[in-house]
Design an enzyme around this catalytic site. Sequence first.
Site, short mmCIF file in Angstrom:
data_model
loop_
_atom_site.label_atom_id
_atom_site.label_comp_id
_atom_site.label_asym_id
_atom_site.label_seq_id
_atom_site.Cartn_x
_atom_site.Cartn_y
_atom_site.Cartn_z
N CYS A 146 0.85 -1.20 0.00
CA CYS A 146 0.00 0.00 0.00
C CYS A 146 0.88 1.24 0.00
CB CYS A 146 -0.91 0.02 1.23
SG CYS A 146 -2.28 -1.14 1.15
N ASP B 166 10.84 -7.56 -7.94
CA ASP B 166 10.98 -8.06 -6.57
C ASP B 166 12.33 -7.61 -6.01
OD1 ASP B 166 9.51 -10.62 -4.90
OD2 ASP B 166 11.54 -10.03 -4.31
N HIS C 195 -5.93 -2.59 -1.29
CA HIS C 195 -5.49 -3.65 -0.39
C HIS C 195 -6.47 -4.83 -0.33
CE1 HIS C 195 -3.08 -5.24 2.96
NE2 HIS C 195 -4.23 -5.72 3.38
N ASN D 107 1.36 -17.03 -3.63
CA ASN D 107 1.40 -17.67 -2.32
C ASN D 107 0.19 -17.15 -1.55
OD1 ASN D 107 3.86 -18.98 -2.84
ND2 ASN D 107 5.02 -17.16 -2.29
N GLY E 40 3.31 -19.97 2.18
CA GLY E 40 4.55 -19.20 1.94
C GLY E 40 4.35 -17.71 1.79
N HIS F 280 -0.58 -8.59 1.28
CA HIS F 280 -1.27 -7.75 0.30
C HIS F 280 -1.13 -8.55 -0.99
CE1 HIS F 280 -1.97 -3.52 -1.59
NE2 HIS F 280 -1.95 -4.40 -2.58
N HIS G 21 -0.48 -10.40 -4.28
CA HIS G 21 0.45 -10.12 -5.38
C HIS G 21 0.69 -11.40 -6.15
CE1 HIS G 21 2.67 -11.15 -1.74
NE2 HIS G 21 3.54 -11.75 -2.53
N HIS H 54 3.46 -13.35 -8.43
CA HIS H 54 4.86 -13.41 -8.83
C HIS H 54 4.94 -13.82 -10.30
CE1 HIS H 54 6.67 -13.64 -4.66
NE2 HIS H 54 5.44 -14.04 -4.39
#
Length: 103
Positions: free
Chosen positions: A7, A30, A46, A83, A89, A94, A96, A98
């Site tokens: 956020c 990342d 969020h 995850n 994991g 928030h 996301h 990958h």
Amino acid sequence: MEDCIFCKIANGEIPSSYVYETENVYVINDIAPKAKHHMLVIPKKHYKDLTEVDNVALLAELMSVVKEVTKKIGLKEYRVMINNGKSAGQEVFHLHIHILANQ
Ligand code: AMP
């Protein structure tokens, strides 16, 4: 949401350079890459994880951004991962996605 790193990035409290952005979604590299390319696709609003998202249009936008940003960078082979929850994991609560690629 207070004390949420993603956020804070979304609202400019923490500086970060976006790789890509749409109205509701941003993409960053990342900070601790686990592949040659490691990006995070993040909704600006969020949601702690996928279970909180009922907005199907946002889910479509997130996957559309995965396609757009990989196309922009020229990636054809990559892994997409969420995850979802602590035991899966998740460390940043928030939502996301990958994107990982070694291409
Ligand atoms: P997850 O385990 O799915 O919650 O992944 C959280 C990811 O966020 C990890 O890969 C972290 O390296 C990454 N991360 C944490 N803080 C930042 C940050 N400030 N900028 C970019 N990536 C971050």
